[in-house]
Write an enzyme that holds these catalytic residues in place. Structure first.
Site, PDB file in Angstrom:
ATOM      1  N   GLY A  33      -8.804   4.301  10.144  1.00 36.78           N
ATOM      2  CA  GLY A  33      -9.269   2.846   9.778  1.00 36.78           C
ATOM      3  C   GLY A  33      -9.141   2.200   8.378  1.00 36.78           C
ATOM      4  N   THR A  34      -8.457   2.960   7.443  1.00 30.06           N
ATOM      5  CA  THR A  34      -8.374   2.638   6.195  1.00 30.06           C
ATOM      6  C   THR A  34      -7.731   1.307   5.855  1.00 30.06           C
ATOM      7  OG1 THR A  34      -6.347   3.946   5.976  1.00 30.06           O
ATOM      8  CG2 THR A  34      -8.347   5.008   5.451  1.00 30.06           C
ATOM      9  N   GLY A  35      -6.754   0.719   6.904  1.00 31.44           N
ATOM     10  CA  GLY A  35      -6.078  -0.131   6.537  1.00 31.44           C
ATOM     11  C   GLY A  35      -6.812  -1.605   7.102  1.00 31.44           C
ATOM     12  N   CYS A  36      -7.326  -1.242   8.132  1.00 33.19           N
ATOM     13  CA  CYS A  36      -8.341  -2.102   8.515  1.00 33.19           C
ATOM     14  C   CYS A  36      -9.504  -2.552   7.570  1.00 33.19           C
ATOM     15  CB  CYS A  36      -9.006  -1.757   9.935  1.00 33.19           C
ATOM     16  SG  CYS A  36      -7.810  -1.597  11.266  1.00 33.19           S
ATOM     17  N   THR A  78      -9.123   9.638   7.811  1.00 34.95           N
ATOM     18  CA  THR A  78      -8.496   8.402   7.096  1.00 34.95           C
ATOM     19  C   THR A  78      -8.237   7.293   8.362  1.00 34.95           C
ATOM     20  OG1 THR A  78      -6.371   9.196   7.265  1.00 34.95           O
ATOM     21  CG2 THR A  78      -7.304   9.527   5.299  1.00 34.95           C
ATOM     22  N   LYS A 117       0.942  -1.113   0.076  1.00 37.24           N
ATOM     23  CA  LYS A 117      -0.166  -0.080  -0.002  1.00 37.24           C
ATOM     24  C   LYS A 117       0.974   1.318  -0.007  1.00 37.24           C
ATOM     25  CE  LYS A 117      -2.019  -1.302   3.566  1.00 37.24           C
ATOM     26  NZ  LYS A 117      -3.109  -1.443   4.939  1.00 37.24           N
TER      27      LYS A 117
END
Length: 266
Positions: A209-212, A207, A175
């Site tokens: 929590g974008t990865g979760c 942004t 990412k």
């Protein structure tokens, strides 16, 4: 099309990341979310203010009971915190979920800077979880910590992705959100090739929590039978719209709009 997704991760009291974001994302994409909570966190959009780990035997009990009764078509792994937790989760999944697609999101540091994985646990993450994963989804700092490669360009992402494949992962989504520039580039690396995903970078503080959210959306796609590249593409579209339509809550890194696509991606 339903798909059963077991999420093994920490809870976010602010609702923007962790288990709360995972459940929202899986549900919005018409999957069925189940959870095994690894830790409780006291956090808001400004940061993590406290962490209360769940006893390992109780964590294992959550995983084992859900898998034995309901089953899972995919497992998403988020915050694990320590090497002991990593080893317990790896042992349990190897026994109770052989052949189930695992999405490993190596959660190391929260958006506000609070460390969520012991530095000593990185080796256990590489040895025990990466080889089980259908796909690993590190951001740039996580990939640097796992591979020792400084990442500044897409070629650096490619080298780090291949290093993680060498550790045993079947696919790696590198990412690029932490890199500079108006275009956001993610790189999917597999044993059969690679695929670049690009999009316009959204300038916003919302942004959290974008990865979760992305990793749970990918897990939902895999649970529904999608090929990995298709699951990644849909998950990226979902997160992009969720960022663009974020509700604007909180004084820090605000949450996404997880509910925006109900019906759109069914």
């Amino acid at each position: 099309m339903k798909g059963r997704v077991l999420v093994i991760a920490g809870s976010d009291s602010g609702g923007g990341a962790g288990i709360q974001a995972d459940i929202k994302a899986v549900t919005a994409l018409n999957g069925y979310a189940m959870t095994a909570i690894t830790a409780l966190t006291a956090q808001d959009t400004k940061g993590v203010h406290g962490v209360l780990p769940v006893p390992i035997d109780f964590l294992v009990q959550q995983i084992s009971l859900v898998l034995a009764d309901i089953g899972a078509d995919a497992v998403k792994i988020g915050m694990l915190a320590t090497s002991d937790i990593i080893n317990a989760v790896a042992d349990t999944l190897a026994e109770a979920a052989p052949g189930v697609a695992i999405v490993a999101d190596p959660v190391m540091v929260a958006k506000g800077g609070h460390r969520l994985l012991d530095q000593s646990a990185t080796g256990a993450l590489i040895r025990r979880l990466v080889p089980l994963a259908a796909i690993v989804t590190p951001n740039v700092p996580e990939a640097e910590a796992m591979t020792g490669i400084d990442i500044r360009t897409v070629d650096d992402m490619r080298r780090a992705g291949h290093a993680l494949l060498e550790y045993g992962a079947k696919a790696v989504l590198m990412k690029g959100g932490h890199m500079e520039g108006p275009v956001l580039t993610d790189l999917l690396v597999t044993r059969h090739g690679e695929q670049l995903f690009t999009g316009e970078r959204v300038e916003t503080r919302h942004t959290h929590g974008t990865g979760c959210t992305l990793s749970s959306a990918i897990a939902t796609g895999l649970a529904q039978g999608m090929p990995v590249a298709e699951a990644v593409a849909r998950a990226r579209r979902y997160v992009d719209i969720a960022i663009r339509t974020a509700p604007g809550f909180g004084q820090g890194h605000g949450p996404l709009n997880h509910a925006h696509t109900v019906g759109d991606f069914a």
